[in-house]
Design a protein around this motif. Structure first.
Motif, PDB file in Angstrom:
ATOM      1  N   ILE A 202       0.843  -1.195   0.000  1.00  0.00           N
ATOM      2  CA  ILE A 202       0.000   0.000   0.000  1.00  0.00           C
ATOM      3  C   ILE A 202       0.879   1.246   0.000  1.00  0.00           C
ATOM      4  CG2 ILE A 202      -1.963  -1.072   1.203  1.00  0.00           C
ATOM      5  CD1 ILE A 202      -0.937   0.330   3.775  1.00  0.00           C
ATOM      6  N   ALA A 203       0.289   2.376  -0.384  1.00  0.00           N
ATOM      7  CA  ALA A 203       0.923   3.691  -0.295  1.00  0.00           C
ATOM      8  C   ALA A 203       0.064   4.559   0.616  1.00  0.00           C
ATOM      9  CB  ALA A 203       1.034   4.321  -1.681  1.00  0.00           C
ATOM     10  N   VAL A 204       0.707   5.349   1.460  1.00  0.00           N
ATOM     11  CA  VAL A 204      -0.006   6.126   2.465  1.00  0.00           C
ATOM     12  C   VAL A 204       0.413   7.595   2.395  1.00  0.00           C
ATOM     13  CG1 VAL A 204      -0.544   6.384   4.919  1.00  0.00           C
ATOM     14  CG2 VAL A 204      -0.050   4.114   3.980  1.00  0.00           C
ATOM     15  N   GLY A 205      -0.583   8.463   2.316  1.00  0.00           N
ATOM     16  CA  GLY A 205      -0.372   9.893   2.475  1.00  0.00           C
ATOM     17  C   GLY A 205      -0.958  10.315   3.812  1.00  0.00           C
ATOM     18  N   GLU A 206      -0.205  11.073   4.582  1.00  0.00           N
ATOM     19  CA  GLU A 206      -0.622  11.400   5.950  1.00  0.00           C
ATOM     20  C   GLU A 206      -0.485  12.884   6.222  1.00  0.00           C
ATOM     21  OE1 GLU A 206       0.720   8.957   9.465  1.00  0.00           O
ATOM     22  OE2 GLU A 206       1.812  10.813   9.878  1.00  0.00           O
ATOM     23  N   ALA A 207      -1.465  13.445   6.926  1.00  0.00           N
ATOM     24  CA  ALA A 207      -1.406  14.826   7.414  1.00  0.00           C
ATOM     25  C   ALA A 207      -1.658  14.795   8.913  1.00  0.00           C
ATOM     26  CB  ALA A 207      -2.446  15.697   6.721  1.00  0.00           C
ATOM     27  N   VAL A 218      -4.760  12.323   9.770  1.00  0.00           N
ATOM     28  CA  VAL A 218      -5.578  11.725   8.724  1.00  0.00           C
ATOM     29  C   VAL A 218      -4.663  11.005   7.746  1.00  0.00           C
ATOM     30  CG1 VAL A 218      -7.217  12.143   6.863  1.00  0.00           C
ATOM     31  CG2 VAL A 218      -7.338  13.515   8.949  1.00  0.00           C
ATOM     32  N   GLN A 219      -4.985   9.757   7.435  1.00  0.00           N
ATOM     33  CA  GLN A 219      -4.222   8.958   6.487  1.00  0.00           C
ATOM     34  C   GLN A 219      -5.112   8.530   5.322  1.00  0.00           C
ATOM     35  OE1 GLN A 219      -2.687   5.718   8.835  1.00  0.00           O
ATOM     36  NE2 GLN A 219      -0.848   6.839   9.411  1.00  0.00           N
ATOM     37  N   TYR A 220      -4.636   8.810   4.126  1.00  0.00           N
ATOM     38  CA  TYR A 220      -5.297   8.315   2.922  1.00  0.00           C
ATOM     39  C   TYR A 220      -4.431   7.195   2.360  1.00  0.00           C
ATOM     40  CZ  TYR A 220      -6.594   7.903  -1.974  1.00  0.00           C
ATOM     41  OH  TYR A 220      -6.949   7.408  -3.193  1.00  0.00           O
ATOM     42  N   THR A 221      -5.042   6.035   2.056  1.00  0.00           N
ATOM     43  CA  THR A 221      -4.296   4.860   1.628  1.00  0.00           C
ATOM     44  C   THR A 221      -4.848   4.313   0.323  1.00  0.00           C
ATOM     45  OG1 THR A 221      -3.958   4.295   3.959  1.00  0.00           O
ATOM     46  CG2 THR A 221      -3.474   2.588   2.354  1.00  0.00           C
ATOM     47  N   GLU A 222      -3.956   3.914  -0.558  1.00  0.00           N
ATOM     48  CA  GLU A 222      -4.338   3.248  -1.800  1.00  0.00           C
ATOM     49  C   GLU A 222      -3.337   2.142  -2.092  1.00  0.00           C
ATOM     50  OE1 GLU A 222      -2.225   6.135  -5.127  1.00  0.00           O
ATOM     51  OE2 GLU A 222      -4.298   6.560  -4.536  1.00  0.00           O
ATOM     52  N   GLU A 223      -3.592   1.371  -3.144  1.00  0.00           N
ATOM     53  CA  GLU A 223      -2.700   0.258  -3.462  1.00  0.00           C
ATOM     54  C   GLU A 223      -1.315   0.761  -3.863  1.00  0.00           C
ATOM     55  OE1 GLU A 223      -4.931   1.424  -7.178  1.00  0.00           O
ATOM     56  OE2 GLU A 223      -5.463   0.973  -5.093  1.00  0.00           O
ATOM     57  N   GLN A 224      -0.323  -0.068  -3.649  1.00  0.00           N
ATOM     58  CA  GLN A 224       1.054   0.307  -3.982  1.00  0.00           C
ATOM     59  C   GLN A 224       1.169   0.600  -5.475  1.00  0.00           C
ATOM     60  OE1 GLN A 224       4.051  -2.470  -2.646  1.00  0.00           O
ATOM     61  NE2 GLN A 224       5.469  -1.874  -4.259  1.00  0.00           N
ATOM     62  N   PRO A 225       1.758   1.741  -5.828  1.00  0.00           N
ATOM     63  CA  PRO A 225       1.852   2.082  -7.244  1.00  0.00           C
ATOM     64  C   PRO A 225       2.996   1.339  -7.931  1.00  0.00           C
ATOM     65  CG  PRO A 225       2.898   3.776  -5.942  1.00  0.00           C
ATOM     66  CD  PRO A 225       2.304   2.801  -4.964  1.00  0.00           C
ATOM     67  N   ALA A 232       2.959  10.288  -9.117  1.00  0.00           N
ATOM     68  CA  ALA A 232       1.537  10.634  -9.178  1.00  0.00           C
ATOM     69  C   ALA A 232       0.812  10.161  -7.922  1.00  0.00           C
ATOM     70  CB  ALA A 232       0.904  10.027 -10.427  1.00  0.00           C
ATOM     71  N   SER A 233       1.168   8.966  -7.444  1.00  0.00           N
ATOM     72  CA  SER A 233       0.555   8.441  -6.222  1.00  0.00           C
ATOM     73  C   SER A 233       0.875   9.336  -5.034  1.00  0.00           C
ATOM     74  CB  SER A 233       1.055   7.019  -5.956  1.00  0.00           C
ATOM     75  OG  SER A 233       0.618   6.555  -4.696  1.00  0.00           O
ATOM     76  N   GLU A 234       2.120   9.802  -4.956  1.00  0.00           N
ATOM     77  CA  GLU A 234       2.516  10.675  -3.846  1.00  0.00           C
ATOM     78  C   GLU A 234       1.717  11.976  -3.855  1.00  0.00           C
ATOM     79  OE1 GLU A 234       6.488  13.042  -2.226  1.00  0.00           O
ATOM     80  OE2 GLU A 234       6.674  11.407  -3.684  1.00  0.00           O
ATOM     81  N   GLN A 235       1.622  12.611  -5.009  1.00  0.00           N
ATOM     82  CA  GLN A 235       0.883  13.870  -5.089  1.00  0.00           C
ATOM     83  C   GLN A 235      -0.590  13.667  -4.749  1.00  0.00           C
ATOM     84  OE1 GLN A 235       1.543  15.739  -8.892  1.00  0.00           O
ATOM     85  NE2 GLN A 235       3.771  15.571  -8.745  1.00  0.00           N
ATOM     86  N   ARG A 236      -1.172  12.614  -5.272  1.00  0.00           N
ATOM     87  CA  ARG A 236      -2.593  12.345  -5.028  1.00  0.00           C
ATOM     88  C   ARG A 236      -2.842  12.006  -3.558  1.00  0.00           C
ATOM     89  NH1 ARG A 236      -3.061   9.101  -8.801  1.00  0.00           N
ATOM     90  NH2 ARG A 236      -2.516   7.174  -7.721  1.00  0.00           N
ATOM     91  N   SER A 237      -2.013  11.171  -2.975  1.00  0.00           N
ATOM     92  CA  SER A 237      -2.215  10.734  -1.587  1.00  0.00           C
ATOM     93  C   SER A 237      -2.060  11.886  -0.605  1.00  0.00           C
ATOM     94  CB  SER A 237      -1.232   9.609  -1.250  1.00  0.00           C
ATOM     95  OG  SER A 237      -1.449   8.484  -2.078  1.00  0.00           O
TER      96      SER A 237
END
Length: 253
Positions: A202-207, A218-225, A232-237
Motif C-alpha cells: 500500500i501507499a499512504v499519504g498522511e497529514a 488523517v491517512q489516505y491509503t491506496e494500493e502500492q503504485p 503521481a501516487s505521492e501527489q494524489r495521496s
C-alpha cells in the motif's frame, strides 16, 4: 477490558492522559489576613496621595471635605492579562469528524467497511473498500488534552505531544518514505508524510495537525503504485490527506 485490536495497518489509539491531582487550597485564615493587609495598604496609599499631591501648599484653616470616591468597578484599573487561546471541552466521536461527502469521495463505495474505537480523549475511525487489486481507505486518528484533566497545561501538553510525533516520524523514516516535511496553513501546526509499505503493498499519504488542544491525524491509503506511477501516487495521496484533514478541522471549530 481493552478494545479489540483493529486489522493492520490500523494504528493504535493513544492512551488518555491521567488526571492531575487537585491543588490544595490555602487556609482561610491566611486569606483573611492578606485581605486585611490589602485594605490597610490601600488606606495608607490614599492618605499619602492626599498629603503629598498638593505640592507642599499650606492647608486652609477649614480644609474642605474630601469628595467621595467613585463607586465604579475596579476591573478597569486592573492590568491587562494575556488572552489564552480557546480550547475544546470535549472531543467529537472520530467517525463524526469527516463529512460524509469527503468519505464518499476518498472511498468511492456506497457501503465502506468501518472500523472504529475510542474513548473520551482519543478515537480512531477507518473507512475502507477493496475491489480486486484496487484498495482505498481513509483513517481519522484524533486525540485531545482536555482542560478537565490538564487544566492550564492542556495547550502546552498538546504542543509537546505533537512535537513528539514529529520526532518519532523522523526516527521511523525509511528509504520508502519520500516525503516528510512541516507545512503551513493548516491548523496551528502541521506536517505531511508519504511512504510505501511493501509488506502489505500500500501507499499512504498522511497529514498530522495540531489545533488548540487537539491533534488530528488523517491517512489516505491506496494500493502500492508501479515504479513509474509513484510520483503521481505521492501527489494524489498527500493532496487527499490534507483535504480530508482540512475538512475534519471544520468539525472541531
Amino acid at each position: 477490558m481493552g478494545l479489540p485490536r483493529l486489522p493492520e495497518p490500523f494504528h493504535r489509539v493513544y492512551s488518555p492522559p491521567e488526571a492531575p491531582r487537585a491543588k490544595s487550597r490555602r487556609p482561610r485564615t491566611q486569606g483573611v489576613v492578606v485581605a486585611a493587609f490589602v485594605v490597610v495598604a490601600l488606606g495608607v496609599a490614599a492618605a499619602a496621595v492626599f498629603v503629598f499631591g498638593r505640592g507642599g501648599a499650606r492647608p486652609a484653616s477649614a480644609p474642605p471635605r474630601s469628595r467621595p470616591a467613585p463607586t465604579g468597578s475596579r476591573a478597569a484599573d486592573a492590568p491587562p492579562t494575556a488572552v489564552r487561546p480557546a480550547v475544546l471541552a470535549a472531543l467529537p466521536q472520530a467517525c463524526s469528524i469527516l463529512p460524509a461527502d469527503t468519505v464518499r469521495r476518498l472511498v468511492p463505495t456506497a457501503a465502506p467497511k468501518i472500523d472504529k474505537m475510542g474513548a473520551e480523549t482519543a478515537g480512531v475511525c477507518k473507512y475502507s473498500m477493496t475491489d480486486g487489486s484496487r484498495y482505498r481507505a481513509v483513517q481519522v486518528d484524533a486525540r485531545a488534552f482536555l482542560p478537565k484533566y490538564m487544566h492550564d497545561q492542556a495547550t502546552g501538553m498538546t504542543v509537546w505531544s505533537y512535537e513528539a510525533q514529529w520526532r518519532q516520524a523522523e526516527k521511523d523514516r525509511t528509504a520508502d518514505t519520500s516525503t516528510l516535511r512541516r507545512i503551513g496553513g493548516l491548523g496551528d501546526a502541521a506536517f505531511e508524510r508519504y511512504w510505501v509499505d511493501r509488506d502489505v503493498r500500500i501507499a499512504v499519504g498522511e497529514a498530522t495537525v495540531r489545533y488548540r488542544n487537539v491533534i488530528l491525524r488523517v491517512q489516505y491509503t491506496e494500493e502500492q503504485p508501479a515504479a513509474g506511477d509513484r510520483s503521481a501516487s505521492e501527489q494524489r495521496s498527500l493532496a487527499n490527506a490534507i483535504a480530508a484533514a482540512r475538512a475534519g478541522l471544520a468539525s472541531l471549530r
